[in-house]
Motif scaffolding. Structure first.
Motif, short mmCIF file in Angstrom:
data_model
loop_
_atom_site.label_atom_id
_atom_site.label_comp_id
_atom_site.label_asym_id
_atom_site.label_seq_id
_atom_site.Cartn_x
_atom_site.Cartn_y
_atom_site.Cartn_z
N VAL A 66 -4.18 -28.85 9.09
CA VAL A 66 -4.05 -28.83 7.89
C VAL A 66 -2.59 -29.94 7.69
N ASP A 67 -1.78 -29.87 8.78
CA ASP A 67 -0.37 -30.44 8.62
C ASP A 67 -1.03 -31.97 8.55
N ASP A 68 -1.92 -32.39 9.20
CA ASP A 68 -2.40 -33.54 9.46
C ASP A 68 -2.92 -34.13 8.12
N LEU A 69 -3.40 -33.10 7.29
CA LEU A 69 -4.40 -33.48 5.87
C LEU A 69 -3.22 -33.41 4.82
N VAL A 70 -2.05 -32.62 4.99
CA VAL A 70 -1.23 -32.47 4.13
C VAL A 70 0.04 -32.57 4.63
N PRO A 71 0.79 -33.83 4.66
CA PRO A 71 2.15 -34.07 5.40
C PRO A 71 3.14 -33.30 4.65
N GLY A 72 4.18 -32.62 5.45
CA GLY A 72 5.22 -31.77 4.76
C GLY A 72 4.76 -30.56 4.38
N ILE A 73 3.83 -29.91 4.62
CA ILE A 73 3.51 -28.60 4.51
C ILE A 73 3.98 -27.52 5.53
N ARG A 74 4.41 -26.63 5.26
CA ARG A 74 5.06 -25.69 6.44
C ARG A 74 3.79 -24.51 6.83
N TRP A 75 4.08 -24.36 7.94
CA TRP A 75 3.15 -23.14 8.44
C TRP A 75 3.76 -22.33 9.55
N ASP A 76 3.17 -21.38 9.76
CA ASP A 76 3.55 -20.38 10.93
C ASP A 76 2.02 -19.58 11.16
N SER A 77 1.34 -20.02 12.12
CA SER A 77 0.12 -19.29 12.19
C SER A 77 0.27 -17.82 12.86
N LYS A 78 0.27 -17.03 12.12
CA LYS A 78 0.61 -15.68 12.50
C LYS A 78 -0.19 -15.04 13.65
N TYR A 79 -1.35 -15.37 13.43
CA TYR A 79 -2.15 -14.77 14.54
C TYR A 79 -2.31 -15.30 16.16
N ALA A 80 -1.47 -16.65 16.11
CA ALA A 80 -1.17 -17.40 17.38
C ALA A 80 0.00 -16.67 17.92
N THR A 81 0.65 -15.71 17.35
CA THR A 81 1.87 -15.38 17.97
C THR A 81 1.80 -13.74 17.90
N TRP A 82 2.94 -13.28 18.35
CA TRP A 82 3.30 -11.80 18.43
C TRP A 82 3.34 -11.17 17.18
N ASP A 83 3.86 -12.00 16.17
CA ASP A 83 4.20 -11.32 14.77
C ASP A 83 2.75 -11.26 13.85
N ASN A 84 2.09 -10.20 14.34
CA ASN A 84 1.06 -9.82 13.22
C ASN A 84 0.58 -8.58 13.54
N PHE A 85 -0.51 -8.02 12.77
CA PHE A 85 -0.67 -6.56 12.96
C PHE A 85 -1.14 -5.92 14.15
N THR A 86 -1.71 -6.79 14.82
CA THR A 86 -2.09 -6.35 16.26
C THR A 86 -1.26 -6.43 17.30
N GLY A 87 0.23 -7.03 16.88
CA GLY A 87 1.31 -7.03 18.05
C GLY A 87 1.08 -7.99 19.26
N LYS A 88 0.04 -8.88 18.93
CA LYS A 88 -0.06 -9.78 20.05
C LYS A 88 -1.04 -11.10 19.62
N PRO A 89 -0.78 -12.33 20.44
CA PRO A 89 -1.67 -13.48 20.15
C PRO A 89 -3.18 -12.77 20.02
N VAL A 90 -4.12 -13.45 19.00
CA VAL A 90 -5.51 -13.04 18.82
C VAL A 90 -6.31 -14.03 19.45
N ASP A 91 -7.54 -13.63 19.82
CA ASP A 91 -8.49 -14.63 20.42
C ASP A 91 -8.66 -15.57 19.75
N GLY A 92 -8.93 -16.84 20.31
CA GLY A 92 -9.28 -17.91 19.50
C GLY A 92 -8.34 -18.83 18.83
#
Length: 204
Positions: free
Chosen positions: A8-34
């Protein structure tokens, strides 16, 4: 990357993001499969609509921050497996994300789906931030707070938070999105290109 999808950042220059499920900061407490990288993927139609939303938000003094977009089906399957694991009372993730319900109730109450619209590629989790300060707007609760306070029109939300939710809703609905009543951060493109297809290619 599958045809018809892009970061999406290639399609919308300047947009901010933080993909929570790629990090430890989500409801499972760890990066998620995929989720192999901390970036947001979506359909090209989603990107075009978000570009419009970004312009409308900017006119109000706001920017857009994305937390999730396309979600592989394998991630949804990982949520189901996680829900069957023991949930200790001292779990910090429970306090933050599901303080008043059990893991299985996340699915029963509609906060997590076994077949997610995210997997079709045109649904996003997002919020607004101030362009002047960079600070996220007060929405009366954080991303993935699975509680009635997260519902649109919830009682107990401050006047400021209710107004900020209304800003987000107005921006998104004016750009072709529909809201999900249980989650103030969750919007789906009405004219999505793959309404009946649940994809499973990884984000990366």
């Amino acid at each position: 990357m599958r045809d018809g999808f892009a970061f999406v950042d290639d399609l919308v220059p300047g947009i901010r993001w933080d993909s929570k499920y790629a990090t430890w900061d989500n409801f499972t407490g760890k990066p998620v499969d995929g989720y192999l990288v901390n970036r947001i993927v979506g359909t090209r139609e989603l990107g075009a609509a978000l570009a419009q939303a970004q312009d409308k938000a900017a006119a109000l003094g706001f920017g857009i921050l994305l937390w999730d977009g396309y979600r592989p089906q394998r991630a949804v399957d990982a949520f189901l497996r996680w829900a069957d694991e023991p949930s200790p009372d001292t779990d910090e993730r429970k306090r933050i994300h599901y303080p008043r319900i059990t893991r299985p109730e996340m699915f029963e109450k509609g906060y997590v789906a076994t077949r997610s619209g995210h997997s079709r590629g045109s649904t996003v989790d997002l919020t607004l931030f101030s362009l002047a300060t960079g600070a996220q707007l007060d929405m009366g609760g954080d991303h993935d707070l699975m509680d009635e306070i997260s519902h649109h029109g919830a009682a107990g939300v401050s006047e400021v938070a209710a107004r900020n939710r209304a800003y987000l809703c107005s921006v998104m609905e004016s750009c072709g999105f529909s809201r999900y009543e249980h989650e103030w951060w969750h919007y789906s493109l009405i004219e999505e290109p793959y309404p009946d297809t649940y994809f499973d290619f990884p984000v990366g």
